[in-house]
Design a protein around this motif. Structure first.
Motif, short mmCIF file in Angstrom:
data_model
loop_
_atom_site.label_atom_id
_atom_site.label_comp_id
_atom_site.label_asym_id
_atom_site.label_seq_id
_atom_site.Cartn_x
_atom_site.Cartn_y
_atom_site.Cartn_z
N VAL A 262 0.81 -1.17 -0.17
CA VAL A 262 0.01 0.03 -0.24
C VAL A 262 0.84 1.39 0.03
N SER A 280 -6.34 -1.56 9.74
CA SER A 280 -6.17 -2.44 8.29
C SER A 280 -5.23 -3.51 8.48
N ARG A 385 -9.93 2.00 2.80
CA ARG A 385 -8.72 1.27 3.30
C ARG A 385 -8.26 1.72 4.76
#
Length: 433
Positions: A262, A280, A385
């Motif tokens: 990410v 997350s 996210r």
């Protein structure tokens, strides 16, 4: 039929005395509650309305208590803007000097940290307290480029009688915010100010461009620091079993193993070494690295520890004029995160509609165009996210298990002041409960 508005480009081409009289007439009539010959610019009108609500006296002085020298020096040392002062100075100070103006750089509260430029204008600026250590927020000094740029979160030019406080009517100023590219935090304002006779509408574009140059320099510094962290973290991750990620102190990814990469991992403000729950990833073991952190995902954590169903409460705080946060709490602990203007808009709309909104409905709410669903989906993908387990989709909404508290500003007109989303404009006008 739309009313004519003040146009700074047209003013620049008018006789100076006539332009000054027009701005004074617009201000006089507006402040008296009468219809002016032309409408003030929307950014100025919105600022004047804020001054009305604050009860600020348009005839007050612009004086403020200056910071003590040691506190001023401490703020300079702690400001990231100090790292790019050479860029700001090279881009603006010389031009300001030659055009009978000065460059001013403030912190995120509107306190003047540095100023450079024409010496004669600096002496004049002392007379209005535009000097190092002075306060130039709207709450202190009324409508002015520094304070209004802080309030609106965008570049602003304020000329002559557009200033709310009468003392500033012989001045012109253009200012732009500077943000930290690592986390989009507002660092402060860069401004060019001078006598009203030095006014030019192109000054705003110049100031905005130099602010962007400073942000680009900070972005380049950040990328180099990420590369240094990657060189340290890569050999360590080669020896780590399972999922792990190395991030800098702002959560930007330097290296990853065992999981999809990410760009950035949201970190709580109180982030520290030890066992930390992240929405997350779940439970992580956190270890310090030079310039960042190593996070090892605890695969054997119990479901309750890993945050399964842990989030039970969300607080969306939009009560402040330019800093908006979302806070999540539950059985695994709590964390908060600052929001970008767009993400603040979207979460506000979802808080207003607990039943949920489709991408098309949100596109209409934000852009006034139901076809802009791709942009909405991309933004909400980024939001989700960071808020795993809190936001659902089809339609987009807060999860039913989560209690949502929405904190609004005291006055509807102060809601997300830089937003132009139709739904937010309607809420400011009192059309939305």
């Amino acid at each position: 039929m739309n009313r004519a508005q003040v146009d700074l480009n047209r003013l620049a081409g008018m006789d100076a005395a006539k332009a000054t009289r027009l701005l004074h007439k617009v201000r006089e009539e507006t402040l008296a509650g009468r219809r002016p010959p032309v409408a003030p610019r929307p950014v100025i009108d919105a600022s004047w309305q804020r001054m009305f609500r604050l009860g600020l006296d348009p005839d007050q002085s612009t004086s403020s208590v200056l910071l003590q020298r040691d506190e001023l020096e401490e703020r300079r040392r702690s400001s990231v803007l100090g790292e790019v002062m050479r860029t700001l100075s090279a881009g603006l100070a010389g031009i300001a000097d030659a055009s009978m103006q000065i460059m001013v750089v403030t912190d995120e509260l509107g306190r003047v940290l540095w100023r450079e430029g024409n010496l004669a204008v600096m002496r004049q600026a002392n007379g209005i307290c535009l000097e190092e250590g002075a306060a130039w927020s709207e709450q202190t000094t009324g409508t002015n480029a520094v304070g209004t740029a802080l309030a609106m979160g965008k570049a602003v030019q304020v000329h002559s009688a557009e200033h709310y406080v009468h003392t500033l009517h012989n001045w012109t100023c253009a200012a732009a915010p500077v943000h930290d590219p690592r986390d989009q935090r507002l660092l402060g304002i860069v401004d060019v100010s001078g006598p009203a006779s030095s006014f030019h509408p192109a000054t705003l574009a110049l100031v905005g461009s130099v602010a962007q140059l400073a942000e680009a320099e900070m972005r380049d510094r950040h990328l180099r620091s990420i590369e240094r962290l990657r060189s340290v973290a890569a050999p360590i991750l080669c020896r780590v079993g399972g999922r792990a990620i190395a991030v800098d102190t702002h959560g930007w990814t330097a290296a990853v193993t065992g999981m999809a990469p990410v760009d950035r991992l949201p970190l709580p403000k109180s982030f520290r070494a030890g066992r930390v729950w992240l929405p997350s990833l779940g439970m992580c073991a956190v270890e310090p690295l030079p310039g960042g952190w190593l996070l090892r995902v605890q695969e054997d954590a119990r479901p309750a520890d890993a945050g399964s169903g842990a989030a039970s409460r969300v607080v969306l705080d939009l009560s402040r004029p330019r800093r908006w946060t979302v806070s999540v709490s539950g059985t695994a602990g709590s964390w908060s995160q600052e929001l970008s203007p767009r993400h603040a808009e979207l979460l506000y709309l979802l808080a207003l509609h607990p039943e949920g909104r489709t991408a098309a409905e949100l596109a209409q709410d934000v852009f006034g165009d139901r076809t802009r669903t791709v942009t909405v989906r991309a933004e909400l993908s980024r939001v989700r996210r960071n808020l795993a387990g809190v936001l659902a989709h089809r339609p987009y909404r807060f999860s039913e298990e989560v209690e949502v508290e929405l904190r609004r500003p005291d006055h509807p007109m102060d809601l997300l002041p830089q937003s132009t989303a139709p739904a937010v404009l309607a809420a400011r006008s009192g059309m939305t409960a």
